[in-house]
Design an enzyme around this catalytic site. Structure first.
Site, PDB file in Angstrom:
ATOM      1  N   HIS A 139       0.793  -1.233   0.000  1.00 30.27           N
ATOM      2  CA  HIS A 139       0.000   0.000   0.000  1.00 30.27           C
ATOM      3  C   HIS A 139       0.823   1.280   0.000  1.00 30.27           C
ATOM      4  O   HIS A 139       0.265   2.374   0.044  1.00 30.27           O
ATOM      5  CB  HIS A 139      -0.943   0.012   1.211  1.00 30.27           C
ATOM      6  CG  HIS A 139      -1.872  -1.163   1.227  1.00 30.27           C
ATOM      7  ND1 HIS A 139      -1.568  -2.341   1.873  1.00 30.27           N
ATOM      8  CD2 HIS A 139      -3.071  -1.349   0.628  1.00 30.27           C
ATOM      9  CE1 HIS A 139      -2.551  -3.203   1.698  1.00 30.27           C
ATOM     10  NE2 HIS A 139      -3.475  -2.637   0.940  1.00 30.27           N
ATOM     11  N   GLY A 190      -5.005  10.891  10.134  1.00 31.25           N
ATOM     12  CA  GLY A 190      -5.952  10.064   9.396  1.00 31.25           C
ATOM     13  C   GLY A 190      -6.184  10.609   7.995  1.00 31.25           C
ATOM     14  O   GLY A 190      -6.264   9.862   7.021  1.00 31.25           O
ATOM     15  N   ARG A 216      -4.359  16.333   5.457  1.00 32.12           N
ATOM     16  CA  ARG A 216      -3.650  16.901   6.624  1.00 32.12           C
ATOM     17  C   ARG A 216      -2.164  16.567   6.521  1.00 32.12           C
ATOM     18  O   ARG A 216      -1.306  17.368   6.915  1.00 32.12           O
ATOM     19  CB  ARG A 216      -4.246  16.384   7.937  1.00 32.12           C
ATOM     20  CG  ARG A 216      -3.773  17.204   9.155  1.00 32.12           C
ATOM     21  CD  ARG A 216      -4.358  16.691  10.487  1.00 32.12           C
ATOM     22  NE  ARG A 216      -5.767  16.485  10.391  1.00 32.12           N
ATOM     23  CZ  ARG A 216      -6.404  15.402  10.878  1.00 32.12           C
ATOM     24  NH1 ARG A 216      -5.745  14.476  11.532  1.00 32.12           N
ATOM     25  NH2 ARG A 216      -7.699  15.277  10.730  1.00 32.12           N
ATOM     26  N   ARG A 254      -3.463   5.095  -3.686  1.00 28.78           N
ATOM     27  CA  ARG A 254      -4.799   5.289  -3.083  1.00 28.78           C
ATOM     28  C   ARG A 254      -5.024   6.711  -2.596  1.00 28.78           C
ATOM     29  O   ARG A 254      -5.905   6.956  -1.755  1.00 28.78           O
ATOM     30  CB  ARG A 254      -5.033   4.316  -1.919  1.00 28.78           C
ATOM     31  CG  ARG A 254      -5.179   2.883  -2.384  1.00 28.78           C
ATOM     32  CD  ARG A 254      -5.362   1.941  -1.225  1.00 28.78           C
ATOM     33  NE  ARG A 254      -5.516   0.579  -1.742  1.00 28.78           N
ATOM     34  CZ  ARG A 254      -6.652  -0.115  -1.680  1.00 28.78           C
ATOM     35  NH1 ARG A 254      -7.720   0.381  -1.098  1.00 28.78           N
ATOM     36  NH2 ARG A 254      -6.717  -1.326  -2.174  1.00 28.78           N
ATOM     37  N   ARG A 261       0.594   9.510  16.001  1.00 27.65           N
ATOM     38  CA  ARG A 261      -0.671   9.843  15.343  1.00 27.65           C
ATOM     39  C   ARG A 261      -1.054  11.273  15.698  1.00 27.65           C
ATOM     40  O   ARG A 261      -0.994  11.666  16.878  1.00 27.65           O
ATOM     41  CB  ARG A 261      -1.750   8.852  15.776  1.00 27.65           C
ATOM     42  CG  ARG A 261      -3.142   9.274  15.454  1.00 27.65           C
ATOM     43  CD  ARG A 261      -4.152   8.148  15.550  1.00 27.65           C
ATOM     44  NE  ARG A 261      -5.482   8.657  15.806  1.00 27.65           N
ATOM     45  CZ  ARG A 261      -6.220   9.364  14.945  1.00 27.65           C
ATOM     46  NH1 ARG A 261      -5.742   9.651  13.738  1.00 27.65           N
ATOM     47  NH2 ARG A 261      -7.429   9.798  15.268  1.00 27.65           N
ATOM     48  N   GLY A 319      -4.357  13.288  15.288  1.00 32.73           N
ATOM     49  CA  GLY A 319      -5.724  13.085  14.839  1.00 32.73           C
ATOM     50  C   GLY A 319      -6.720  14.029  15.467  1.00 32.73           C
ATOM     51  O   GLY A 319      -6.382  14.845  16.330  1.00 32.73           O
ATOM     52  N   SER A 320      -7.962  13.899  15.029  1.00 24.93           N
ATOM     53  CA  SER A 320      -9.051  14.663  15.637  1.00 24.93           C
ATOM     54  C   SER A 320      -9.879  13.727  16.518  1.00 24.93           C
ATOM     55  O   SER A 320      -9.827  12.506  16.364  1.00 24.93           O
ATOM     56  CB  SER A 320      -9.915  15.321  14.563  1.00 24.93           C
ATOM     57  OG  SER A 320     -10.500  14.333  13.734  1.00 24.93           O
ATOM     58  N   GLU A 357     -12.099   8.537  19.355  1.00 19.89           N
ATOM     59  CA  GLU A 357     -11.492   8.594  18.014  1.00 19.89           C
ATOM     60  C   GLU A 357     -11.523   7.174  17.469  1.00 19.89           C
ATOM     61  O   GLU A 357     -12.241   6.337  18.007  1.00 19.89           O
ATOM     62  CB  GLU A 357     -10.092   9.229  18.050  1.00 19.89           C
ATOM     63  CG  GLU A 357      -9.134   8.590  19.036  1.00 19.89           C
ATOM     64  CD  GLU A 357      -8.394   7.397  18.512  1.00 19.89           C
ATOM     65  OE1 GLU A 357      -7.506   7.574  17.683  1.00 19.89           O
ATOM     66  OE2 GLU A 357      -8.671   6.247  18.979  1.00 19.89           O
ATOM     67  N   SER A 359     -12.082  18.094  17.817  1.00 19.44           N
ATOM     68  CA  SER A 359     -12.748  18.704  16.653  1.00 19.44           C
ATOM     69  C   SER A 359     -14.221  18.934  16.915  1.00 19.44           C
ATOM     70  O   SER A 359     -14.857  19.752  16.267  1.00 19.44           O
ATOM     71  CB  SER A 359     -12.588  17.807  15.431  1.00 19.44           C
ATOM     72  OG  SER A 359     -13.132  16.531  15.690  1.00 19.44           O
ATOM     73  N   ASP A 360     -14.771  18.187  17.883  1.00 18.97           N
ATOM     74  CA  ASP A 360     -16.186  18.369  18.205  1.00 18.97           C
ATOM     75  C   ASP A 360     -16.428  17.885  19.634  1.00 18.97           C
ATOM     76  O   ASP A 360     -15.605  17.156  20.194  1.00 18.97           O
ATOM     77  CB  ASP A 360     -17.082  17.637  17.209  1.00 18.97           C
ATOM     78  CG  ASP A 360     -16.670  16.189  17.041  1.00 18.97           C
ATOM     79  OD1 ASP A 360     -15.786  15.922  16.219  1.00 18.97           O
ATOM     80  OD2 ASP A 360     -17.203  15.338  17.768  1.00 18.97           O
ATOM     81  N   ARG A 396     -10.375  21.060  10.377  1.00 14.91           N
ATOM     82  CA  ARG A 396      -9.783  19.768  10.740  1.00 14.91           C
ATOM     83  C   ARG A 396      -8.528  19.516   9.906  1.00 14.91           C
ATOM     84  O   ARG A 396      -7.584  18.893  10.340  1.00 14.91           O
ATOM     85  CB  ARG A 396     -10.776  18.632  10.493  1.00 14.91           C
ATOM     86  CG  ARG A 396     -11.852  18.572  11.531  1.00 14.91           C
ATOM     87  CD  ARG A 396     -12.949  17.620  11.157  1.00 14.91           C
ATOM     88  NE  ARG A 396     -14.194  18.108  11.738  1.00 14.91           N
ATOM     89  CZ  ARG A 396     -15.135  17.356  12.290  1.00 14.91           C
ATOM     90  NH1 ARG A 396     -15.004  16.067  12.326  1.00 14.91           N
ATOM     91  NH2 ARG A 396     -16.213  17.893  12.786  1.00 14.91           N
TER      92      ARG A 396
HETATM   93  O1  R1P Z   1      -8.841  13.237  12.052  1.00 12.47           O
HETATM   94  P1  R1P Z   1      -8.441  11.774  12.009  1.00 12.47           P
HETATM   95  O2  R1P Z   1      -6.992  11.588  12.242  1.00 12.47           O
HETATM   96  O3  R1P Z   1      -8.923  11.069  10.760  1.00 12.47           O
HETATM   97  O4  R1P Z   1      -9.180  11.095  13.267  1.00 12.47           O
HETATM   98  C1  R1P Z   1     -10.588  11.057  13.521  1.00 12.47           C
HETATM   99  O5  R1P Z   1     -11.377  11.521  12.440  1.00 12.47           O
HETATM  100  C2  R1P Z   1     -11.951  10.425  11.709  1.00 12.47           C
HETATM  101  C3  R1P Z   1     -13.449  10.518  11.802  1.00 12.47           C
HETATM  102  O6  R1P Z   1     -13.915  11.714  11.284  1.00 12.47           O
HETATM  103  C4  R1P Z   1     -11.410   9.162  12.363  1.00 12.47           C
HETATM  104  O7  R1P Z   1     -10.274   8.733  11.655  1.00 12.47           O
HETATM  105  C5  R1P Z   1     -11.092   9.653  13.757  1.00 12.47           C
HETATM  106  O8  R1P Z   1     -10.175   8.887  14.490  1.00 12.47           O
HETATM  107  O1  URA Z   2     -13.842   9.576  15.799  1.00 15.69           O
HETATM  108  C1  URA Z   2     -14.200  10.713  16.025  1.00 15.69           C
HETATM  109  C2  URA Z   2     -13.420  11.832  15.645  1.00 15.69           C
HETATM  110  C3  URA Z   2     -13.859  13.074  15.929  1.00 15.69           C
HETATM  111  N1  URA Z   2     -15.044  13.221  16.561  1.00 15.69           N
HETATM  112  C4  URA Z   2     -15.788  12.165  16.912  1.00 15.69           C
HETATM  113  O2  URA Z   2     -16.868  12.325  17.469  1.00 15.69           O
HETATM  114  N2  URA Z   2     -15.351  10.940  16.639  1.00 15.69           N
END
Ligand code: R1P
Ligand code: URA
Length: 235
Positions: free
Chosen positions: A4, A20, A24, A43, A87, A89-90, A179, A203-204, A217
């Site tokens: 991959h 993810g 980003r 991909r 990692r 991530g959000s 997450e 993020s939320d 994000r």
């Molecule tokens: O912003 P990333 O790194 O993708 O992480 C979070 O966002 C995604 C979901 O929207 C899932 O991958 C979650 O873990």
């Molecule tokens: O997995 C996730 C990522 C961001 N916000 C969420 O609620 N879930």
């Protein structure tokens, strides 16, 4: 080349950031790194290698969820010799005192995934962060006065869920945020004897309903990237 990742041996640094979202990864490469080359477009899961403060580092999109990050993490470790995986991530916050755009460092990761139940023949393995990376990340975040929390996160197989009771139970047991990847990353790091940490930006908010846009994000989580790069590349 691995299945991959379209890179040659030596194209990828020993230290790598893992968002993810592949866009980003592009944003991080373009805004934080110097002398950047793109080693992967397979991909659309972009991967880049460059330097940060003169030190070699890569950044690779992993996609969403345990199956996707597991593929990238295993190929990076086994076939490209990656040793430090962070990692970036959000997440969705589960505690009222954690606000949107705050940082969360995942000390450990609980999960609803069956992947580790199979791997460990039904026992509950506890996937944990590398202590040195975690400590450095926490020191850097607090020195810079970033809002940061450290604790357990919940790696869920479901982004969309109606399990309010489960969410409340997790929150009542001090789980900080939800997450979708960290359980897998920490488990694979343990299996292959390498170091891993997850740094998240909220993020939320699962309780208050506040959220950020997809543009934010992708592009405005700079504090998380600063913490990850400095923790991973400090001596
Ligand atoms: O912003 P990333 O790194 O993708 O992480 C979070 O966002 C995604 C979901 O929207 C899932 O991958 C979650 O873990
Ligand atoms: O997995 C996730 C990522 C961001 N916000 C969420 O609620 N879930």
């Amino acid at each position: 080349m691995s299945v991959h990742i379209g890179a040659n041996k030596g194209d990828i640094a020993e230290t790598i950031l893992l968002p993810g979202d592949p866009l980003r990864a592009k944003y991080i490469a373009e805004n934080f790194l110097e002398d950047v080359t793109c080693y992967n477009e397979v991909r659309g899961m972009y991967g880049y290698t460059g330097t940060y403060n003169g030190k070699r580092v890569s950044v690779q999109g992993t996609g969403m969820g345990i199956p996707s990050i597991s593929i990238y993490a295993q190929e990076l470790i086994e076939q490209y010799g990656v040793k430090n995986l962070i990692r970036v991530g959000s997440c969705g916050a589960l505690q009222e005192d954690i606000k949107v755009r705050d940082l969360v460092l995942a000390q450990a990761a609980s999960t609803d995934s069956g992947v580790n139940q199979r791997r460990f023949h039904g026992i509950d393995f506890a996937p944990v962060a590398d202590f040195n990376l975690l400590k450095k990340a926490h020191d850097i975040a607090t020195e810079r006065n970033f809002n940061v929390s450290v604790g357990n996160v919940y790696t869920s197989d479901n982004f969309y869920t109606e399990e309010k009771e489960l969410t409340n139970t997790l929150a009542n047991h001090d789980v900080l945020a939800v997450e979708m990847e960290t359980t897998a990353l920490y488990t694979l790091a343990a299996k292959f004897g390498v170091s891993a940490l997850t740094v998240l930006t909220v993020s939320d908010h699962i309780i208050t309903g506040e959220e950020t846009t997809s543009q934010e994000r992708q592009e405005t989580f700079n504090e998380m990237v600063e913490v990850a790069l400095n923790a991973a590349l400090s001596e």
